[in-house]
Design a protein around this motif. Structure first.
Motif, PDB file in Angstrom:
ATOM      1  N   ILE A  42     -43.177 -90.737 -66.077  1.00 53.85           N
ATOM      2  CA  ILE A  42     -43.494 -89.526 -66.814  1.00 53.85           C
ATOM      3  C   ILE A  42     -43.355 -88.335 -65.874  1.00 53.85           C
ATOM      4  N   ALA A  43     -42.676 -87.289 -66.341  1.00 53.11           N
ATOM      5  CA  ALA A  43     -42.548 -86.046 -65.583  1.00 53.11           C
ATOM      6  C   ALA A  43     -42.964 -84.898 -66.492  1.00 53.11           C
ATOM      7  N   MET A  90     -37.535 -92.746 -68.498  1.00 50.98           N
ATOM      8  CA  MET A  90     -38.295 -91.606 -67.991  1.00 50.98           C
ATOM      9  C   MET A  90     -38.566 -90.619 -69.126  1.00 50.98           C
ATOM     10  N   HIS A  91     -39.824 -90.249 -69.295  1.00 53.28           N
ATOM     11  CA  HIS A  91     -40.189 -89.269 -70.312  1.00 53.28           C
ATOM     12  C   HIS A  91     -40.427 -87.930 -69.624  1.00 53.28           C
ATOM     13  N   ILE A  92     -39.658 -86.903 -70.021  1.00 51.26           N
ATOM     14  CA  ILE A  92     -39.745 -85.581 -69.414  1.00 51.26           C
ATOM     15  C   ILE A  92     -40.190 -84.574 -70.469  1.00 51.26           C
ATOM     16  N   SER A  93     -41.172 -83.759 -70.139  1.00 55.42           N
ATOM     17  CA  SER A  93     -41.611 -82.693 -71.033  1.00 55.42           C
ATOM     18  C   SER A  93     -41.636 -81.373 -70.284  1.00 55.42           C
ATOM     19  N   LYS A 110     -45.667 -82.665 -62.427  1.00 54.09           N
ATOM     20  CA  LYS A 110     -46.659 -83.733 -62.366  1.00 54.09           C
ATOM     21  C   LYS A 110     -45.936 -85.031 -62.671  1.00 54.09           C
ATOM     22  N   LEU A 111     -45.784 -85.874 -61.652  1.00 53.32           N
ATOM     23  CA  LEU A 111     -45.053 -87.125 -61.781  1.00 53.32           C
ATOM     24  C   LEU A 111     -46.020 -88.297 -61.759  1.00 53.32           C
TER      25      LEU A 111
END
Length: 226
Positions: A42-43, A90-93, A110-111
């Motif tokens: 998650i990023a 990978m989930h990026i928001s 925030k990783l």
């Protein structure tokens, strides 16, 4: 910061359109990935200032994703990086931050993943150059223009001297060093920019020191994905 050569101003070979908003964003993403030490699951990316206002039009969203995938600035896959990141799991928001920020092109990443979480703040300062100003609440100021070692450790007398002694014994010249700590004899972070890349054996020796909790290495001169 003083630019060291004309290439620091005109920017690197890259997939555009902007050295600050594209190449710099990608470099921040790569640095964050190297600090984290693995592909994040998650990023959460919070953008400030000019980044927040123009990130889609300038391709900064694609650049951050590409950096987290550890792509080079001239990699044509940057154009598909959000899709490629999703394919890796990978989930990026992206969100727009409010409040004071150190530079018009500032980002907070925030990783998380694998039981670890890191929060990294950096700014793109022109010509594809960046500065990292915060790692997990430690105030820092490094550029990753040369191999950069981050040593997370417990504060005690002599530990910084031991770390630098190991580097000197391994033939590593220190170009810049800074230390921040959260309390006396508490958690600390030592950041060392070096002229040479560190060997795996030297990194393992530092990692094995009694007071060291973890290390990170940001060496963008080295090929290969972490």
């Amino acid at each position: 910061m003083r630019f060291k050569d004309v290439f620091s101003i005109i920017g690197p070979s890259m997939v555009g359109p902007s050295s600050s908003h594209t190449a710099g964003a990608l470099r921040i993403g790569r640095a964050a990935r190297r600090i984290f030490g693995q592909r994040p699951e998650i990023a959460e990316i919070m953008l400030y200032g000019s980044f927040a206002e123009t990130y889609i039009g300038h391709g900064s969203d694609l650049a951050f994703a590409a950096g987290l995938l550890d792509f080079e600035a001239d990699d044509m896959r940057i154009r598909d990086s959000l899709l490629l990141a999703e394919e890796t799991g990978m989930h990026i928001s992206f969100t727009k931050g409010k409040g004071p920020f150190s530079h018009p092109n500032t980002v907070r990443l925030k990783l998380s993943g694998g039981g670890r979480e890191d929060v990294i703040v950096g700014s793109s300062i022109g010509g594809g150059n960046i500065v990292v100003t915060d790692v997990n609440g430690f105030e820092v100021n490094f550029t990753v223009r040369t191999p950069t070692l981050l040593v997370f450790h417990r504060d005690r007398p002599g530990i910084v001297a031991e770390i630098t002694g190991l580097l000197g014994g391994g033939g590593i010249n220190i170009g810049f060093m800074e230390v921040d700590r959260k309390s006396r004899l508490g958690d600390a972070l030592t950041v060392i920019e070096t002229d040479e890349s560190l060997s795996e054996s030297l990194m393992e020796t530092i990692r094995g020191m009694q007071e060291v909790t973890r290390i990170g290495i940001v060496d963008l001169t080295a090929k290969g994905v972490v």
